[in-house]
Scaffold this motif. Structure first.
Motif, PDB file in Angstrom:
ATOM      1  N   VAL A 212      22.544  59.263  10.440  1.00 47.20           N
ATOM      2  CA  VAL A 212      22.678  60.189   9.203  1.00 47.20           C
ATOM      3  C   VAL A 212      21.652  59.889   7.700  1.00 47.20           C
ATOM      4  O   VAL A 212      20.698  60.705   7.511  1.00 47.20           O
ATOM      5  CB  VAL A 212      23.832  61.095   8.643  1.00 47.20           C
ATOM      6  CG1 VAL A 212      23.745  61.857   7.456  1.00 47.20           C
ATOM      7  CG2 VAL A 212      24.586  61.238   9.631  1.00 47.20           C
ATOM      8  N   PRO A 213      22.075  59.067   7.586  1.00 48.48           N
ATOM      9  CA  PRO A 213      20.790  58.703   6.196  1.00 48.48           C
ATOM     10  C   PRO A 213      19.560  59.054   6.738  1.00 48.48           C
ATOM     11  O   PRO A 213      18.565  58.737   5.902  1.00 48.48           O
ATOM     12  CB  PRO A 213      21.189  57.271   5.705  1.00 48.48           C
ATOM     13  CG  PRO A 213      22.109  56.581   6.704  1.00 48.48           C
ATOM     14  CD  PRO A 213      22.970  57.591   7.467  1.00 48.48           C
ATOM     15  N   PHE A 214      19.531  57.955   7.859  1.00 51.98           N
ATOM     16  CA  PHE A 214      17.620  58.197   8.222  1.00 51.98           C
ATOM     17  C   PHE A 214      17.502  59.129   9.266  1.00 51.98           C
ATOM     18  O   PHE A 214      16.181  59.950   9.101  1.00 51.98           O
ATOM     19  CB  PHE A 214      18.062  57.015   9.706  1.00 51.98           C
ATOM     20  CG  PHE A 214      17.236  56.110   9.576  1.00 51.98           C
ATOM     21  CD1 PHE A 214      16.383  55.404   9.267  1.00 51.98           C
ATOM     22  CD2 PHE A 214      18.607  54.441   9.516  1.00 51.98           C
ATOM     23  CE1 PHE A 214      16.226  53.426   9.091  1.00 51.98           C
ATOM     24  CE2 PHE A 214      18.298  53.592   8.867  1.00 51.98           C
ATOM     25  CZ  PHE A 214      17.056  52.980   9.273  1.00 51.98           C
ATOM     26  N   TRP A 215      17.704  60.501   9.816  1.00 46.61           N
ATOM     27  CA  TRP A 215      17.666  61.623  10.201  1.00 46.61           C
ATOM     28  C   TRP A 215      17.715  61.690   8.579  1.00 46.61           C
ATOM     29  O   TRP A 215      16.232  63.059   9.001  1.00 46.61           O
ATOM     30  CB  TRP A 215      18.662  62.293  10.600  1.00 46.61           C
ATOM     31  CG  TRP A 215      18.728  63.523  10.741  1.00 46.61           C
ATOM     32  CD1 TRP A 215      17.889  64.552  12.098  1.00 46.61           C
ATOM     33  CD2 TRP A 215      18.931  64.618  10.158  1.00 46.61           C
ATOM     34  NE1 TRP A 215      17.409  65.220  12.390  1.00 46.61           N
ATOM     35  CE2 TRP A 215      18.077  65.819  11.295  1.00 46.61           C
ATOM     36  CE3 TRP A 215      19.074  65.658   9.237  1.00 46.61           C
ATOM     37  CZ2 TRP A 215      17.940  67.474  11.121  1.00 46.61           C
ATOM     38  CZ3 TRP A 215      19.743  66.722   9.044  1.00 46.61           C
ATOM     39  CH2 TRP A 215      18.539  67.702   9.680  1.00 46.61           C
ATOM     40  N   LEU A 216      18.560  62.356   7.943  1.00 41.74           N
ATOM     41  CA  LEU A 216      18.051  63.218   6.281  1.00 41.74           C
ATOM     42  C   LEU A 216      16.754  62.078   5.539  1.00 41.74           C
ATOM     43  O   LEU A 216      16.157  63.060   4.900  1.00 41.74           O
ATOM     44  CB  LEU A 216      19.290  63.028   4.838  1.00 41.74           C
ATOM     45  CG  LEU A 216      20.685  63.781   5.750  1.00 41.74           C
ATOM     46  CD1 LEU A 216      21.977  63.872   4.729  1.00 41.74           C
ATOM     47  CD2 LEU A 216      20.059  65.497   5.458  1.00 41.74           C
ATOM     48  N   GLY A 217      16.530  61.167   5.854  1.00 48.40           N
ATOM     49  CA  GLY A 217      15.484  60.708   4.705  1.00 48.40           C
ATOM     50  C   GLY A 217      14.545  60.779   5.451  1.00 48.40           C
ATOM     51  O   GLY A 217      13.462  60.991   5.092  1.00 48.40           O
ATOM     52  N   THR A 235      28.263  62.111   7.368  1.00 49.49           N
ATOM     53  CA  THR A 235      29.099  60.802   8.154  1.00 49.49           C
ATOM     54  C   THR A 235      30.410  60.624   9.003  1.00 49.49           C
ATOM     55  O   THR A 235      31.244  60.880   9.847  1.00 49.49           O
ATOM     56  CB  THR A 235      28.713  59.120   7.164  1.00 49.49           C
ATOM     57  OG1 THR A 235      27.858  60.109   7.335  1.00 49.49           O
ATOM     58  CG2 THR A 235      29.188  58.533   8.588  1.00 49.49           C
ATOM     59  N   GLU A 236      31.343  61.366   7.630  1.00 49.76           N
ATOM     60  CA  GLU A 236      32.859  61.393   7.359  1.00 49.76           C
ATOM     61  C   GLU A 236      33.150  62.510   8.944  1.00 49.76           C
ATOM     62  O   GLU A 236      33.894  62.038  10.016  1.00 49.76           O
ATOM     63  CB  GLU A 236      33.584  61.986   6.218  1.00 49.76           C
ATOM     64  CG  GLU A 236      33.548  61.035   5.306  1.00 49.76           C
ATOM     65  CD  GLU A 236      34.889  61.264   3.792  1.00 49.76           C
ATOM     66  OE1 GLU A 236      34.946  62.721   4.133  1.00 49.76           O
ATOM     67  OE2 GLU A 236      34.602  60.277   3.576  1.00 49.76           O
ATOM     68  N   ALA A 237      32.455  62.844   8.481  1.00 52.67           N
ATOM     69  CA  ALA A 237      32.575  64.982   9.487  1.00 52.67           C
ATOM     70  C   ALA A 237      32.393  64.125  11.312  1.00 52.67           C
ATOM     71  O   ALA A 237      33.247  63.709  11.952  1.00 52.67           O
ATOM     72  CB  ALA A 237      32.054  65.527   9.258  1.00 52.67           C
ATOM     73  N   LEU A 238      30.892  63.513  11.008  1.00 52.56           N
ATOM     74  CA  LEU A 238      30.718  63.271  12.627  1.00 52.56           C
ATOM     75  C   LEU A 238      31.653  61.693  13.046  1.00 52.56           C
ATOM     76  O   LEU A 238      31.766  61.834  13.996  1.00 52.56           O
ATOM     77  CB  LEU A 238      29.935  62.749  12.762  1.00 52.56           C
ATOM     78  CG  LEU A 238      28.565  63.791  12.734  1.00 52.56           C
ATOM     79  CD1 LEU A 238      27.216  63.172  12.225  1.00 52.56           C
ATOM     80  CD2 LEU A 238      28.813  65.143  13.596  1.00 52.56           C
ATOM     81  N   ALA A 239      31.702  61.101  12.074  1.00 54.50           N
ATOM     82  CA  ALA A 239      32.808  59.584  11.983  1.00 54.50           C
ATOM     83  C   ALA A 239      34.292  60.158  13.002  1.00 54.50           C
ATOM     84  O   ALA A 239      35.259  59.998  13.806  1.00 54.50           O
ATOM     85  CB  ALA A 239      33.054  58.871  10.837  1.00 54.50           C
ATOM     86  N   LEU A 240      35.159  61.237  12.634  1.00 55.24           N
ATOM     87  CA  LEU A 240      36.290  61.786  13.043  1.00 55.24           C
ATOM     88  C   LEU A 240      35.666  62.690  14.293  1.00 55.24           C
ATOM     89  O   LEU A 240      37.140  62.187  15.151  1.00 55.24           O
ATOM     90  CB  LEU A 240      36.600  63.205  11.955  1.00 55.24           C
ATOM     91  CG  LEU A 240      36.620  63.110  10.572  1.00 55.24           C
ATOM     92  CD1 LEU A 240      37.905  64.494   9.976  1.00 55.24           C
ATOM     93  CD2 LEU A 240      38.447  62.083  10.509  1.00 55.24           C
ATOM     94  N   TRP A 241      34.929  63.494  14.527  1.00 56.88           N
ATOM     95  CA  TRP A 241      34.785  63.765  16.123  1.00 56.88           C
ATOM     96  C   TRP A 241      34.150  62.790  17.066  1.00 56.88           C
ATOM     97  O   TRP A 241      34.909  62.123  18.179  1.00 56.88           O
ATOM     98  CB  TRP A 241      33.547  64.663  15.900  1.00 56.88           C
ATOM     99  CG  TRP A 241      34.163  66.400  16.065  1.00 56.88           C
ATOM    100  CD1 TRP A 241      33.890  66.256  14.658  1.00 56.88           C
ATOM    101  CD2 TRP A 241      35.147  66.832  16.364  1.00 56.88           C
ATOM    102  NE1 TRP A 241      34.658  67.600  14.826  1.00 56.88           N
ATOM    103  CE2 TRP A 241      35.126  67.569  15.695  1.00 56.88           C
ATOM    104  CE3 TRP A 241      34.804  66.071  18.411  1.00 56.88           C
ATOM    105  CZ2 TRP A 241      35.977  69.016  16.327  1.00 56.88           C
ATOM    106  CZ3 TRP A 241      36.258  67.250  18.333  1.00 56.88           C
ATOM    107  CH2 TRP A 241      36.852  68.454  17.933  1.00 56.88           C
ATOM    108  N   LEU A 242      33.386  61.514  16.575  1.00 53.55           N
ATOM    109  CA  LEU A 242      33.230  60.106  17.596  1.00 53.55           C
ATOM    110  C   LEU A 242      34.877  59.508  17.676  1.00 53.55           C
ATOM    111  O   LEU A 242      35.394  58.972  18.634  1.00 53.55           O
ATOM    112  CB  LEU A 242      32.078  59.525  16.717  1.00 53.55           C
ATOM    113  CG  LEU A 242      31.186  59.821  16.997  1.00 53.55           C
ATOM    114  CD1 LEU A 242      29.924  58.455  16.202  1.00 53.55           C
ATOM    115  CD2 LEU A 242      30.808  59.293  18.807  1.00 53.55           C
TER     116      LEU A 242
END
Length: 252
Positions: A212-217, A235-242
């Protein structure tokens, strides 16, 4: 008193809306390194609410909404505001910084916020009943690790901006991650002692914490305080799904 204690106190004050001891003097220079510990507290409080609501027989969908709202209250909406502003910036093209600085919420920001909340709610419902509490802890931790990469590896986009002190006082990624390493060891120990979900599922949150920080950056050409907050929430949302995806065979 340890030399790092004022930074931890400053992190508590900055990243939560909870009261702090008035007789202690906080410091706000290197607070981001302790954000994962604040995340563990917030995620832990959400996990306790989830367990209590489950014991009382609350419907899963209602409990998911309640837990998400509780997390927003504990953080004062600090990071969610970044999602809205960053969403407006990504939808504004060359005027991205102007859109992100505007306090008014545009259509792109509103859509981004709604998608985020829906993703979190749906993930918690999917994780119920067995693994949601543990997933809340892991996702809150990884969400606060994510901005540390953004701070250390990308330029700050808004000279004079209120979040510029994070990068100004950063002492390099390896040093800023040291408190996170201790928090990670604690999480691993807890996962092994109370195996509510496979350990690998919890660790999988590292993937969005980096991505996420790399994509946004790359999209923004750097980071600002708004995108730091967006890093936390996405990151929280995607971590929950992963966690749901990787831990699927062991959930329930």
């Amino acid at each position: 008193m340890p030399q790092w204690w004022p930074d931890l106190l400053g992190s508590w004050i900055y990243y939560s809306c909870l009261p702090a001891a008035k007789n202690l003097q906080p410091r706000f220079e290197r607070i981001a390194r302790f954000a994962p510990w604040i995340g563990l507290f917030i995620g832990g409080a959400q996990a306790c609410l989830w367990l209590a609501g489950s014991a009382l027989g609350l419907p899963t969908a209602s409990l998911a909404a309640l837990v998400i709202a509780f997390g927003l209250w504990l953080s004062g909406g600090l990071h969610f505001d970044g999602v809205l502003d960053c969403g407006d910036g990504l939808g504004a093209g060359k005027r991205q910084m102007e859109a992100m600085a505007d306090s008014r919420i545009g259509a792109s920001g509103l859509v981004a916020g709604l998608i985020l909340l829906l993703l979190k709610g749906a993930a918690l419902i999917a994780l119920a009943p067995g693994a949601a509490a543990a997933a809340l802890l892991w996702s809150a931790f990884w969400g606060r690790v994510s901005p540390l990469l953004a701070i250390a590896l990308f330029p700050y986009l808004r000279p004079g901006g209120s979040a510029g002190f994070h990068r100004e006082h950063s002492q390099g990624l390896s040093r800023e991650l040291r408190p996170s390493a201790f928090a990670f060891a604690l999480m691993v120990g807890l996962s092994l002692a109370v195996p509510n979900l496979p350990l690998g599922a919890g660790i999988s949150g590292l993937i969005p914490a980096v991505a996420v920080p790399f994509w946004l950056g790359k999209r923004l050409g750097g980071h600002s305080g708004d995108s730091y907050g967006a890093c936390v929430e996405w990151t929280e949302a995607l971590a929950l799904w992963l966690i749901w995806l990787i831990g699927l065979p062991g959930l329930g």
